[in-house]
Structures are given as C-alpha cells and as structure tokens.
Design a protein around this motif. Sequence first.
Motif, mmCIF file in Angstrom:
data_model
loop_
_atom_site.group_PDB
_atom_site.id
_atom_site.type_symbol
_atom_site.label_atom_id
_atom_site.label_comp_id
_atom_site.label_asym_id
_atom_site.label_seq_id
_atom_site.Cartn_x
_atom_site.Cartn_y
_atom_site.Cartn_z
ATOM 1 N N ARG A 1 -41.938 -7.142 50.546
ATOM 2 C CA ARG A 1 -42.899 -6.707 51.564
ATOM 3 C C ARG A 1 -42.271 -5.674 52.497
ATOM 4 O O ARG A 1 -42.872 -4.631 52.800
ATOM 5 N N ASP A 2 -41.038 -5.947 52.952
ATOM 6 C CA ASP A 2 -40.361 -5.019 53.859
ATOM 7 C C ASP A 2 -40.081 -3.682 53.186
ATOM 8 O O ASP A 2 -40.259 -2.620 53.785
ATOM 9 N N GLU A 3 -39.637 -3.728 51.929
ATOM 10 C CA GLU A 3 -39.363 -2.490 51.186
ATOM 11 C C GLU A 3 -40.643 -1.677 50.984
ATOM 12 O O GLU A 3 -40.655 -0.457 51.172
ATOM 13 N N ALA A 4 -41.713 -2.362 50.577
ATOM 14 C CA ALA A 4 -42.974 -1.662 50.320
ATOM 15 C C ALA A 4 -43.515 -1.044 51.607
ATOM 16 O O ALA A 4 -44.021 0.083 51.609
ATOM 17 N N GLY A 5 -43.410 -1.772 52.702
ATOM 18 C CA GLY A 5 -43.908 -1.267 53.972
ATOM 19 C C GLY A 5 -43.135 -0.065 54.484
ATOM 20 O O GLY A 5 -43.669 0.728 55.267
ATOM 21 N N MET B 1 -34.765 -6.282 60.990
ATOM 22 C CA MET B 1 -34.812 -7.115 59.789
ATOM 23 C C MET B 1 -35.693 -8.335 60.048
ATOM 24 O O MET B 1 -35.609 -8.956 61.100
ATOM 25 N N SER B 2 -36.558 -8.664 59.080
ATOM 26 C CA SER B 2 -37.424 -9.827 59.228
ATOM 27 C C SER B 2 -36.671 -11.097 58.844
ATOM 28 O O SER B 2 -35.561 -11.049 58.301
ATOM 29 N N HIS B 3 -37.295 -12.237 59.126
ATOM 30 C CA HIS B 3 -36.640 -13.521 58.917
ATOM 31 C C HIS B 3 -37.576 -14.506 58.227
ATOM 32 O O HIS B 3 -38.797 -14.359 58.253
ATOM 33 N N LEU B 4 -36.968 -15.516 57.619
ATOM 34 C CA LEU B 4 -37.682 -16.655 57.071
ATOM 35 C C LEU B 4 -37.105 -17.906 57.714
ATOM 36 O O LEU B 4 -35.886 -18.025 57.870
ATOM 37 N N TRP B 5 -37.982 -18.824 58.111
ATOM 38 C CA TRP B 5 -37.544 -20.073 58.727
ATOM 39 C C TRP B 5 -37.545 -21.187 57.673
ATOM 40 O O TRP B 5 -38.504 -21.312 56.895
ATOM 41 N N MET C 1 -33.299 -17.466 58.829
ATOM 42 C CA MET C 1 -32.518 -16.733 57.829
ATOM 43 C C MET C 1 -33.013 -15.299 57.733
ATOM 44 O O MET C 1 -34.217 -15.069 57.612
ATOM 45 N N PRO C 2 -32.118 -14.315 57.778
ATOM 46 C CA PRO C 2 -32.560 -12.928 57.580
ATOM 47 C C PRO C 2 -32.979 -12.692 56.136
ATOM 48 O O PRO C 2 -32.412 -13.263 55.207
ATOM 49 N N VAL C 3 -34.010 -11.877 55.967
ATOM 50 C CA VAL C 3 -34.495 -11.525 54.635
ATOM 51 C C VAL C 3 -33.731 -10.290 54.170
ATOM 52 O O VAL C 3 -33.802 -9.239 54.799
ATOM 53 N N GLY C 4 -33.015 -10.419 53.084
ATOM 54 C CA GLY C 4 -32.237 -9.298 52.563
ATOM 55 C C GLY C 4 -32.282 -9.262 51.052
ATOM 56 O O GLY C 4 -32.956 -10.074 50.413
ATOM 57 N N PRO C 5 -31.559 -8.340 50.425
ATOM 58 C CA PRO C 5 -31.553 -8.222 48.967
ATOM 59 C C PRO C 5 -31.095 -9.516 48.292
ATOM 60 O O PRO C 5 -30.274 -10.256 48.833
ATOM 61 N N SER C 6 -31.619 -9.764 47.112
ATOM 62 C CA SER C 6 -31.330 -11.021 46.411
ATOM 63 C C SER C 6 -29.883 -11.117 45.963
ATOM 64 O O SER C 6 -29.393 -12.218 45.716
ATOM 65 N N ARG C 7 -29.196 -9.990 45.853
ATOM 66 C CA ARG C 7 -27.823 -10.032 45.331
ATOM 67 C C ARG C 7 -26.765 -9.875 46.422
ATOM 68 O O ARG C 7 -25.600 -9.666 46.120
ATOM 69 N N ASP C 8 -27.145 -9.954 47.678
ATOM 70 C CA ASP C 8 -26.124 -9.794 48.709
ATOM 71 C C ASP C 8 -25.378 -11.107 48.943
ATOM 72 O O ASP C 8 -25.785 -12.179 48.490
ATOM 73 N N ALA C 9 -24.259 -11.012 49.647
ATOM 74 C CA ALA C 9 -23.392 -12.178 49.841
ATOM 75 C C ALA C 9 -24.084 -13.266 50.650
ATOM 76 O O ALA C 9 -23.873 -14.461 50.413
#
Length: 442
Positions: A297-301, A1-5, A100-108
């Motif tokens: 980006r992760d989904e498309a890749g 899983m990718s991350h954002l700082w 922060m891990p990059v995940g779906p917009s609707r997750d907890a």
Amino acid sequence: MSHLWLGLRPDQLSALLQRPSWRGLQKAPKPERWRVLDTADQRHRETPLIVSPTGKGDTGALKPQFDLTRTRWTDGALTLEHLVWTLANGTEHQAAWLRMPVGPSRDALRARLQAMHADARLADPIPVAGVDPIELGYRFLGAETGPRPAKLRLTPDMTGGAVLAAILDNVADGLLLHLPNVVWLRNPVAIHQARVALRRLRAALPLFGVRVDTPERAEAMRQTAGDIARRLGTVRDLDVFCSETLSRAEAEFPTEAGWANLKTVAEARRVAEAQVLTETVTAWDTTNFLLDLLHWRDEAGAQLPSGSGAGEVARTLLADRWRRVNRQGSRMDRIDVPGLHELRIKIKKLRYLVDFTKSLFDPNATSTWESRLSPLQDALGTLNDGASARSLIRGMMPILDKEGAFAAGLLIAWADGRTLRHRNRIQQLWDDLADLPPYWKD
C-alpha cells in the motif's frame, strides 16, 4: 513510515519479556498517567479534559471518567505498550500491543519480528487496528460502539498506484478491525466480515494489482489471502449450518429424534475448527501477510501518477465483468446447480467491483444495481448453503449415530427441495437485473 500493531494478552507480558527475542526492549523510567474528565452525559468525548490523576483544582461540571496508565518498552524501532484503564466505579481494563514499522519483507527487522512473533505465541499475537487510548476508554464506558471500516473513495483522476493503495488500505482496515473479535470473541459477524474483506482483496488484485506491479506479486498475495479466507470460510459455513440451515430443517420436521445428535456433532466440529482458525490468525504467516499488504500500500501510494485514470479503467473492468455474468445468466433456464454456483461467484466479483468503483459514478445508478445484485446473490447463496450442508454432513457421517444419520439425510432432502423451489425466484431476480441499463457506458 507506517506501522502495524500486534495485539497481545496483557496477562502474559511478564513471561513474554523474559523470552530471548524480547529482552532487548528497554522499559521507560516511569509510566505515564492521566485522568480523563467529562460531563455526566460525556458531551466532550472528542475533546475531553485530560489532567494528572494527582492534580487538584475546581473542574466545575467535569467529573472523572477513567484513569489511564501507559507503560512503554522500546528499542528505537519497536515500541511495546501496556495500558490500564481504571473506571470511576473501580472496574479495570487492560490491553497490550507492539507497534511495528512496515518495511520490506527481506529486511533485517522483518526477520527479527518473526523471531519475536514465535516467542509471543503464548500471548495470542493478533494484528489489530491502531486505537486512540482515550477513545478506547470511552468504549469501555459504553459510550462508543467502536469504529467501522471507512468507505472506499476513488476519484476519476486517480491512477493505478493511488487506486491500489486506496483498496489495500480499505481491506487492511476491515481486517484489522475484525480479526481480534474472530479470536477473542469468536464472533460470527466478525468471522463473516473478515472473510468478506479477504474476498474483496482477492477480487481486486487481478484487476488492479497487476496494473501496478508484477502479476507474481499480486498472485502470491491472492493465494495467501485465500488460505486465510478458507479457514474463516469453514467456521462461517458451520455457523450458518448450526444457526440457520439445521434449525430451519428441524422446524419443518420437529418430531425427528436425530436432530439432537446432529447438533452435538456439528457444534463439536465448529469448536474444533474455531481453534484451528485461532491458530491461523495468531500465526506469523497472517502477521507477515498484513505487513506485506501495508508495505505494498505504501509503495503504491508513493508511485508517480501514470496510465489511465480510475474512471476510464472502471468502465473497462465493469463492462468485462458484466459481459462474463450476462453470458452465463442469459442461459438461466438451462444452468444446473454447479453452474449456478459458478454464476454466484461471477456475480459476487461484479458486486465487489461495483462497490469498489461506485464513488466514480452517479450514486442513484450504482445504488439501483446494488439493490438488484444483492438479492440475486443472496438467493444463489441459499443454494450454496445447501451444497455446503451436504459437504459438511459428509464429513460428520462417520461419527453420527443411527438417528443422527437419518436426520442428516432428511436435512439434505429438505435442502434439495428448497433448491428446486428457489429456481423460479432466481429467474425473476435475474430478469430484473438484466433489464437495467449499464450505468458505466457513456
């Protein structure tokens, strides 16, 4: 899983960790400490010797460059880091960021991040590019100029998902490198480059995003990018007005007394708009937008290859963009000023597409087209600067004094005259572009 700082002001960490949404982070038992050794000319910047600050032993020609201390807090999913660089001369630099891990917009986790972001407003939370602490330490020494966005590289066999992933990654890279300097330094170049990155994204999504996902998803991201770009654009227009348009007009009429009042009002407006921009960049909507962009980006890749290759798609898109530009540009002698503004936007979109896809074609051909598109876009941009100046002055008129209002009118007249003088040059630049053979045709 990718991350954002998420960059944070280090001086606010103690207060931040007392906020309800941040109390779940557990501090590591002890900080990590290193000493970075290198030669006097820092020839080993890529692979310096890293030792314990308390270590002893003969290191020969290697001398201490800086000490690095990193303190961590984590709860498993999130990691907060506070870093301190102490240079050999005693100078200290600090940084803090939340990974922060990059995940779906609707997750907890996304909902929790929104609450943490709200509590973090006191620390000016800004999405930043992930940086190697050793590399950053060398930058503090003045040995590094800082990273630049990587060039976009497409290959003819890449299909929709891979192309979109590469473009989203390239745009995110540019934004994350420039947004901190938009807020921390209020740097005009960073403001311009961040705006360009968002414009590139807005140009790409209708072309490539809809080929991979729903038009609704592409349009929602395009609209959010537009909202942020407009804030950047307002400050950018004021930068150009204050540093270029106004100063050039003053040079033409140096004895006019109203320039001082016009400058004062324009600079005050610029400071106010820069504060609004800071609030926009540090808002949750901007961080959420980047999390969405990286998740897409992760989904498309990860998509399986399907559909036409990038080379075939690029030829179709370039032909369509050029047809739209040529249809309007071929009537150059009959286009009014609003029409020239429309043409400038179309040329800008064509130029972005040429830039996106140039790695798919002969570099000499794409370079020639870029060398013809660039001056034409710049010349049309000069006309747009005049239109922007007129719009900005309209907003300043109620608070200008009598002399300032006269100077404002003089500036508008000067800008209109410059528009007329540019028409012949724009025609010649268009003729030079229209003479080029379309390199994307087989």
